[in-house]
Each structure stands twice: as structure tokens, then as C-alpha cells.
Write a protein that holds these residues in place. Structure first.
Motif, PDB file in Angstrom:
ATOM      1  N   ARG A   1       0.828  -1.198   0.000  1.00 34.90           N
ATOM      2  CA  ARG A   1       0.000   0.000   0.000  1.00 34.90           C
ATOM      3  C   ARG A   1       0.869   1.257   0.000  1.00 34.90           C
ATOM      4  O   ARG A   1       0.590   2.230  -0.717  1.00 34.90           O
TER       5      ARG A   1
ATOM      6  N   GLY B   1       2.596   1.793  -3.338  1.00 36.72           N
ATOM      7  CA  GLY B   1       1.679   2.470  -4.255  1.00 36.72           C
ATOM      8  C   GLY B   1       1.469   3.931  -3.885  1.00 36.72           C
ATOM      9  O   GLY B   1       1.383   4.813  -4.759  1.00 36.72           O
ATOM     10  N   PHE B   2       1.388   4.196  -2.587  1.00 37.51           N
ATOM     11  CA  PHE B   2       1.242   5.557  -2.081  1.00 37.51           C
ATOM     12  C   PHE B   2       2.434   6.420  -2.517  1.00 37.51           C
ATOM     13  O   PHE B   2       2.266   7.573  -2.937  1.00 37.51           O
ATOM     14  N   SER B   3       3.639   5.835  -2.436  1.00 35.82           N
ATOM     15  CA  SER B   3       4.849   6.572  -2.832  1.00 35.82           C
ATOM     16  C   SER B   3       4.856   6.864  -4.324  1.00 35.82           C
ATOM     17  O   SER B   3       5.245   7.958  -4.758  1.00 35.82           O
ATOM     18  N   ILE B   4       4.419   5.893  -5.110  1.00 34.94           N
ATOM     19  CA  ILE B   4       4.362   6.099  -6.564  1.00 34.94           C
ATOM     20  C   ILE B   4       3.366   7.203  -6.918  1.00 34.94           C
ATOM     21  O   ILE B   4       3.655   8.091  -7.743  1.00 34.94           O
ATOM     22  N   SER B   5       2.199   7.186  -6.272  1.00 30.75           N
ATOM     23  CA  SER B   5       1.177   8.206  -6.571  1.00 30.75           C
ATOM     24  C   SER B   5       1.658   9.594  -6.176  1.00 30.75           C
ATOM     25  O   SER B   5       1.343  10.583  -6.848  1.00 30.75           O
ATOM     26  N   ASN B   6       2.442   9.685  -5.087  1.00 30.01           N
ATOM     27  CA  ASN B   6       2.950  10.996  -4.666  1.00 30.01           C
ATOM     28  C   ASN B   6       3.958  11.564  -5.645  1.00 30.01           C
ATOM     29  O   ASN B   6       4.069  12.787  -5.797  1.00 30.01           O
TER      30      ASN B   6
ATOM     31  N   PHE C   1       3.831  11.341  -8.875  1.00 29.23           N
ATOM     32  CA  PHE C   1       3.134  11.882 -10.051  1.00 29.23           C
ATOM     33  C   PHE C   1       1.997  12.848  -9.697  1.00 29.23           C
ATOM     34  O   PHE C   1       1.372  13.416 -10.578  1.00 29.23           O
ATOM     35  N   ASP C   2       1.745  13.039  -8.401  1.00 29.32           N
ATOM     36  CA  ASP C   2       0.679  13.950  -7.976  1.00 29.32           C
ATOM     37  C   ASP C   2       1.123  15.394  -8.175  1.00 29.32           C
ATOM     38  O   ASP C   2       2.278  15.742  -7.889  1.00 29.32           O
ATOM     39  N   SER C   3       0.207  16.240  -8.628  1.00 30.63           N
ATOM     40  CA  SER C   3       0.540  17.644  -8.858  1.00 30.63           C
ATOM     41  C   SER C   3       0.815  18.375  -7.544  1.00 30.63           C
ATOM     42  O   SER C   3       1.553  19.363  -7.516  1.00 30.63           O
TER      43      SER C   3
ATOM     44  N   THR D   1      -8.979  -2.839  -0.078  1.00 32.02           N
ATOM     45  CA  THR D   1      -7.786  -2.843  -0.934  1.00 32.02           C
ATOM     46  C   THR D   1      -6.633  -3.552  -0.219  1.00 32.02           C
ATOM     47  O   THR D   1      -5.915  -4.359  -0.813  1.00 32.02           O
TER      48      THR D   1
END
Length: 497
Positions: free
Chosen positions: A110, A113-118, A120-122, A149
Motif C-alpha cells: 500500500r 503504491g502511495f509513494s508512486i502516486s505521490n 506523479f501527484d501535482s 484494498t
């Protein structure tokens, strides 16, 4: 035993042993306990490595190598038919840990995935924390309680583990560990170097090794130090017994055991040198850092690392690196836990495919409560973590009953160029029985719940997370089942067919 069902060389079983030992206990559990108790805990933890964990691992490795069965069968052949129920308890205790441990691998995914989303997050994680300082705590609370999840990911990890192990020992477990273990050590060193070079980071290192002599009178620290040593090295789990059942005939016991034990403790110290300095670097004050660490927060690793890396340029990439390392560590330790269950099923006559199918079913059913409820997870961590003292006690009993000196000379020293003192081994085997009984008594006499035995209404306090009642009820139920099924278990797992 076919060649694909045993390790190809010494490094195959060494890496498997390191994979078994180096896991989430190093990156998630050890920093939390070192943060709570500082250098007092670390001294006791190192002490128990030599007097508890290493002797037990030597015994387990020798038993598995000698009898070439799963834990129940190997234990029964050493201890004798009427003690088969003890081997059953060792197996169930380890499975109890494995069921909730699989959830830690889901948490690691989790946060990966959280690190990956951060990345690419604006909006950066740092900006989110400025807007809402509780952002990371809220995310943790979301994923650790009733999150589907998380539940789906822990089931995915079980299937992934079964897939790897279905390839066999050489092509599955051995091949995976050749990638997982060196990669894990490399990532840990990078993270520790970053944390120690941050402002005030060195204060975390000083705190980690500072000693409060009054803490030596606290029974909980002794219990935590012993269970962490056992939890992290795998002593008393039966995992080393399982892995060594796939060892080559002339495999060296002593050197392999020492490499595994010291490699594990090194990984724990490096992880502590990453997490604790990070806490001090980010805390508003020294007192604030100490207060946070001493709270014993289960989420320490999961909340402090993202916050640490959000403070500088490129931190998102490093957060990704850390949670990749955490997942690799957790997954590498999950594999031998799955194998322990599968090996016992194989002793019952199930094919490899049929055994793995049952592994999946049991892990999904019995891991679900811990995935759904953090309180249930914490209860299982307490019950079966402390239960490792009992499993270690049972293994000690089997060795002493068979003759510790004879066991050392005929099983441990066989094929070993590097040898430890026979007196050291014999004293540890006998002395640890007394130590284990004393620590269990001392721990039960303290009580770490408001109502250790009976609740305010006078009822048996079984449902309390940390009550003695909950722990002894679960231990007692497993022992009773094993005792009642003793003859059946011996005939199925240990009797020569």
C-alpha cells in the motif's frame, strides 16, 4: 529427495536463512521497540542473540537436517511419540504469526503504491502535510482497519508466495532470495546514510544507544527483547528446521547459523539507524521525538518515513526505494512461513500442488481478521510473539531430553569445520529452560492490560487485546487440541511408513 527439492550450495541455504530472518521485524518491529526502550532494550536483545537465539537455531538446523521432515514429524522423532503435541504447538504458533504477518506485506505494498502516486501527484506530500498535519496518520488509519484494498493485496501476496514456491526450492525460493537479500541490504544502507546526515539525525543515534539502568527492572523490556530476538532471527519458529530439511547431506550447521543470526541483527541495527534519526530530524523538539517514540506506535515506520522524505528534493523517489525494501524484506520472510505449512502438508501425503492449494485457503481464512482489524492484528502479534518463548522452551526440552552433549557432538558438529564450545551449547540448552519459565511467570505476574484476567464485570477477559486471559486461552486451546490428537499426529507425521 530430488535435487530440485534441496538447496544447490551453501549460499542457497544461507540466503534462504537470511531471507527467513531479515523481514518486517527488522524494518517495522525493531525500530518501534528500540524507540520505546533505547539502549537498554538493545543490550538485552544482543544478549539474547547469544544465549537464546543462536543455540536454538543451531538445534533447529540440526534437527531438520537429520530427520528431513516438517516441524511436527522432525520434532516427534527427536522428542518421542508422546511429545508430538509440542511440535504441533510450534507449528501452530508460527502459522499464527504467518497469518497476521502476511498483512504487513500488504501494508508495505500500500505504501509502495502511495509513494508512486505521490511522485506523479501535482500536489507534493509536503504541501499536503502543511494543509493537514494529520494526513499520514489518517491514511494509516484508513488502510489498517476494514480496508478492502489492503485485504485484496494480502491475498495477492499469498498467491505470489505460493507461485514462487511452486517452482521448487532451487528455482523458486533460492532464486528469489538471490535477488531479494542483496537488494534489501543495499537499500537499507542508502536510507540510513540519508537519515544520519540530516540535522539532528545524530540525536536519534545517541538516543538509540542510551541506557537507562532502571529499565532493567522492567519485565516487559526483557520479554520484548527476547521475543524480538526470536521473532527476528526465527529462533523457535521451526522455520530453520523446515529450511534445513532441504539442506544437502554434508551441509555445515554452525557457520550457516552464525551468518544468518549476525546478518539479521546487522539489518535490524541499520534499520534502527534509519528510522530513529529520522524521528529526531523531523520532531519539533527533543522531548517531542522521545515522547513519540515511547508511545510504541505500530505505525512508526509507515508514518515517519514518508514524512522524512517529503522534506527534501527527490524524497519521493527515496520513499519509493524504502517501501520497496520493506516489501522485499516482508515477502522474503513470508516465503519460508508458507513453506513450513506446505512441508507439513507434504508429510501428510499431499502433492505439492494440492498442499499449496490448501495453503492459500488457510492463509486467506485465518489472515482475514488481522487484515480487517488492527486490534485483532495487535492481539495476534502479542499472543504468538510471546508464544515464541513457549515454542523455544519446547525445542529446548526436546534437545535436553535427547542429551544436549550427545546432540551437539552428533548433530550440530557433524560436517562443521567451525564449532562452538560444547559447554556453551549445553549450558544454554538447560539454562534457557529455567530462563523461559521464569520470564513467562514474571510476565504473567505483571499484567499489561487494565484487567489481565477478569474484566470489570468479573468475566474472563478473553477479548481484551493485551490480557493474560486472551493469551493463555489461545495457547491452551492449541495445546489441548495437540494433546488430544497426539497419537494421530505422530502416526501421520512421524511414524515410519
Amino acid at each position: 529427495m530430488s535435487q530440485t527439492d534441496q538447496f544447490s550450495n551453501r549460499w542457497g541455504i544461507v540466503l534462504a536463512s537470511l531471507g527467513m530472518a531479515i523481514g518486517a521485524g527488522n524494518l517495522w518491529r525493531f525500530p518501534r521497540l528500540a524507540g520505546q526502550y533505547g539502549g537498554t532494550f538493545i543490550i538485552l536483545w544482543i544478549l539474547f542473540l547469544f544465549i537464546w537465539s543462536i543455540p536454538l537455531l543451531l538445534a533447529e538446523f540440526s534437527i531438520g537436517k537429520k530427520f528431513k521432515k516438517g516441524v511436527i514429524g522432525s520434532y516427534a522423532q527427536l522428542a518421542g511419540e508422546k511429545y508430538t503435541w509440542m511440535g504441533f504447538f510450534v507449528t501452530i504458533c508460527t502459522l499464527g504469526i504467518a497469518f497476521y504477518y502476511s498483512i504487513v506485506t500488504a501494508w508495505a505494498l500500500r505504501y509502495l503504491g502511495f509513494s508512486i502516486s505521490n511522485i506523479f501527484d501535482s500536489q507534493s506530500l509536503g504541501d499536503k502535510l502543511v494543509e493537514n498535519p494529520e494526513y499520514l496518520n489518517q491514511f494509516w488509519n484508513t488502510i489498517s482497519n476494514g480496508n478492502w484494498t489492503t485485504i485484496g493485496l494480502y491475498i495477492f501476496n499469498i498467491f505470489l508466495g505460493v507461485f514462487v514456491l511452486s517452482k521448487g526450492i532451487q528455482k523458486g525460493l533460492e532464486k528469489a532470495n538471490r535477488i531479494l537479500i542483496p537488494g534489501l541490504f543495499f537499500l537499507l544502507l542508502i536510507i540510513a546514510a540519508i537519515a544520519l546526515n540530516m540535522e539532528n539525525g545524530i540525536l536519534g543515534l545517541e538516543y538509540m544507544f542510551s541506557i537507562n539502568w532502571n529499565d532493567f527492572s522492567n519485565s516487559r523490556i526483557w520479554i520484548e527483547a527476547l521475543t524480538q530476538s526470536a521473532w527476528s532471527t526465527g529462533a523457535g519458529w521451526g522455520l530453520m528446521m523446515t529450511l534445513s530439511s532441504y539442506s544437502r547431506k554434508n551441509e555445515e550447521v554452525t557457520l550457516n547459523t552464525f551468518i544468518s543470526a549476525f546478518g539479521n541483527n546487522t539489518a535490524s541495527l541499520v534499520a534502527g539507524m534509519a528510522i530513529l534519526p529520522a524521528v529526531f530530524a523531523l520532531a519539533p523538539s527533543y522531548e517531542g521525538a522521545v515522547s513519540y517514540l515511547q508511545s510504541g506506535n505500530q505505525a512508526l515506520t509507515f508514518t515517519i518515513i514518508p514524512k522524512l522524505f517529503s522534506t527534501f528534493q527527490g524524497g519521493g523517489i527515496l520513499a519509493l526505494v524504502f517501501f520497496t525494501a520493506l516489501f522485499l524484506a516482508a515477502f522474503s520472510s513470508l516465503l519460508p512461513m508458507i513453506e513450513l505449512f506446505a512441508r507439513n502438508l507434504s508429510d501428510l501425503g499431499f502433492t505439492r500442488k494440492s498442499a499449496m492449494t490448501r495453503v492459500v485457503i488457510f492463509f486467506i481464512i485465518f489472515g482475514f481478521p488481522s487484515a480487517y482489524s488492527l486490534d485483532f492484528f495487535s492481539n495476534q502479534d502479542w499472543v504468538w510473539g510471546v508464544g515464541l518463548i513457549v515454542t523455544g522452551l519446547f525445542i529446548l526440552f526436546a534437545v535436553v531430553r535427547s542429551g544436549a552433549k550427545k546432540f551437539k557432538e552428533e548433530l550440530v558438529d557433524e560436517d562443521s569445520d567451525f564449532k562452538v564450545s560444547t559447554n556453551y551449547f549445553v549450558i544454554c540448552m538447560s539454562g534457557n529452560i529455567v530462563l523461559a519459565l521464569f520470564l513467562i511467570y514474571w510476565w504473567l505476574s505483571q499484567g499489561y492490560s487494565k484487567y489481565p484476567w477478569f474484566n470489570a464485570e468479573g468475566n474472563w477477559n478473553f477479548f481484551d487485546v493485551y490480557s493474560n486471559a486472551s493469551i493463555l486461552t489461545q495457547w491452551g486451546a492449541v495445546m489441548l487440541i495437540g494433546f488430544l490428537m497426539n497419537k494421530f499426529l505422530y502416526n501421520k507425521f512421524a511414524a515410519k511408513k
